[in-house]
Scaffold this active site. Structure first.
Site, PDB file in Angstrom:
ATOM      1  N   GLY A 102      -1.915   0.960   4.163  1.00  0.00           N
ATOM      2  CA  GLY A 102      -1.554   1.081   5.570  1.00  0.00           C
ATOM      3  C   GLY A 102      -0.544   0.002   5.912  1.00  0.00           C
ATOM      4  O   GLY A 102      -0.278  -0.883   5.086  1.00  0.00           O
ATOM      5  N   LYS A 103       0.037   0.064   7.062  1.00  0.00           N
ATOM      6  CA  LYS A 103       0.954  -1.003   7.481  1.00  0.00           C
ATOM      7  C   LYS A 103       1.113  -0.930   8.983  1.00  0.00           C
ATOM      8  O   LYS A 103       0.960   0.140   9.585  1.00  0.00           O
ATOM      9  CB  LYS A 103       2.330  -0.826   6.817  1.00  0.00           C
TER      10      LYS A 103
END
Ligand code: NAD
Length: 422
Positions: A102-103
């Site tokens: 994720g980011k």
């Protein structure tokens, strides 16, 4: 120019062709599971309200909870965050830790904010995403322009909002707030182990090698120190303000200290020459270490690269056509999803310490990081030689194999697989 996410998809497809997997599987791996776009309003010290755009992309959770940093930068946009999230899924698979990718990010120049504004921004962003993160759901970490202080604010705000205070919701915290020894140097240390392995595979060592480093923050500055300690010469370095070079070698520790105190190379005095900001990439060197942002090594720049090794500590520093030029010129590119994975590995160690109420020594962290990085390098190098592909394609092949195996077991993602939910 291809966007970072498009570049990711194209590389994934190329690796998929190499493995002979279906286009459907690749589309499932490429597409993020969830995309959150949020507004982040704060009242400035001046009394005026400013509303920033924030993102959290939860790319793939087949192998475990989403994991990835938060970036504060004026160029942050959804396409970039999608690419960065996807690279995290690839990375956690390459180093084989039980996490997904994720980011997050906020489109902001954090240098334009004072400390109180930065804290308000971090807390408001946490407010917006707190229902979607958690120690077994999605665990943020630092990235460009975010550090342990910001991670501490995030952990604190998450605990305040949910009534479930736990340091395990975020990594990269300060030691006193539950951070891990060695997390601050982990990205550079991991890259160092990968480079050492690649050099050894060619019967070489780092001693006496000339190193040029673009970007002198967490990744670049710590790498400069490690390379110097190993007997390499850091001959060129840059930050956003300018670039400097010295044939005798730059004093890595002094430069790192100067940067840690908020200095800019354009204002630094010393025994070096000033060079153009892009010259650092083509400066005469054996090893080039891009440690800043995406898309720095374009086709044009790649044509002028003199280094024989490129260690991608930054995410996505090489454009698609830049990559083709480097490959054609037999430059060994150690790809981001392997080279900079040390950060997420020690983030995982930090999370493990938090949930098991343990404290590891710096030595323990370093030894275990070395094991993970060397195993990952061996696995990638094995595929590279078996399939006669670049390190990058080999790393993508490995990631596809591991992610698709997990997707078969947990087609809905980690949330269906996690034993504990908060
Ligand atoms: P940072 O904010 O600590 O440092 C970034 C550095 O890059 C600063 O010195 C800045 O001045 C410089 N910079 C930015 N644009 C530049 C340009 N165009 N030319 C020259 N210098 C420039 O960030 P960081 O954490 O070191 O991250 C750097 C890269 O490493 C990013 O791509 C990030 O995604 C990647 N990365 C970081 C981590 C981590 O744990 N921090 C982990 C994996 C990957």
């Amino acid at each position: 120019m291809t966007s970072p996410y498009q570049h990711f998809v194209e590389t994934l497809e190329e690796a998929g062709r190499c493995l002979g997997v279906s286009a459907d599987l690749l589309r499932r791996i490429a597409t993020p599971e969830r995309v959150h776009t949020v507004s982040v309003p704060i009242k400035r010290t001046s009394g005026a309200w400013e509303i920033y755009a924030g993102y959290r992309v939860q790319h793939n959770s087949a192998r475990g909870p989403y994991k990835g940093g938060i970036r504060f930068h004026p160029q942050v946009n959804l396409d970039e965050v999608k690419a960065l999230a996807a690279w995290m899924s690839m990375k956690t698979a390459v180093v084989d830790i039980p996490l997904g990718g994720g980011k997050g990010g906020i489109t902001v120049d954090p240098h334009s904010l004072d400390d109180a504004e930065l804290e308000a921004l971090t807390r408001m962003y946490t407010n917006r995403i707190h229902r979607d993160i958690g120690p077994y759901v999605d665990i943020p970490a630092p990235d460009v322009n975010t550090d342990s202080r910001i991670m501490d604010w995030l952990a604190n705000e998450y605990g305040r909002l949910t009534g479930l205070p736990t340091p395990a919701v975020v990594t990269g915290k300060s030691i006193s707030a539950g951070g891990s020894e060695g997390r601050d140097t982990a990205t550079a240390q991991g890259g160092f182990f990968v480079l050492q392995s690649a050099l050894e595979a060619n019967g070489e060592s780092l001693a006496g090698k000339r190193v040029a480093i673009q970007g002198f923050g967490n990744a670049g500055a710590n790498f400069a120190k490690l390379a110097s300690q190993a007997g390499a010469l850091v001959v060129a370095a840059s930050d956003t303000s300018g670039a400097i070079a010295s044939e005798q070698g730059l004093p890595a520790s002094d430069l790192a200290q100067f940067k840690a105190e908020g200095g800019r190379f354009s204002q630094m005095n010393g025994e070096f020459t000033r060079i153009g900001p892009e010259e650092v990439l083509t400066y005469t060197a054996d090893i080039l270490v891009p440690s800043a942002l995406e898309d720095q090594l374009s086709r044009e720049i790649a044509t002028g690269v003199t280094a024989r090794y490129v260690l991608e500590l930054a995410n996505g520093p090489t454009t698609a056509d830049g990559d083709a030029v480097l490959e054609q010129r037999d430059v060994v590119v150690l790809p981001d999803i392997l080279a900079n994975a040390g950060g997420v590995v020690v983030s995982y160690f930090e999370w493990l310490q938090n949930v098991s109420l343990e404290r590891w020594s710096g030595n323990q962290v370093r030894t275990q990081l070395a094991d993970v990085m060397k195993n990952a390098f061996e696995a990638v190098a094995g595929i590279k030689s078996a399939r006669s592909v670049s390190y990058r394609l080999a790393a993508y092949c490995l990631a596809i194999q591991r992610i698709s195996a997990a997707m078969e077991t947990h087609p809905m993602g980690a949330e269906s697989a996690s034993p504990v939910k908060t």
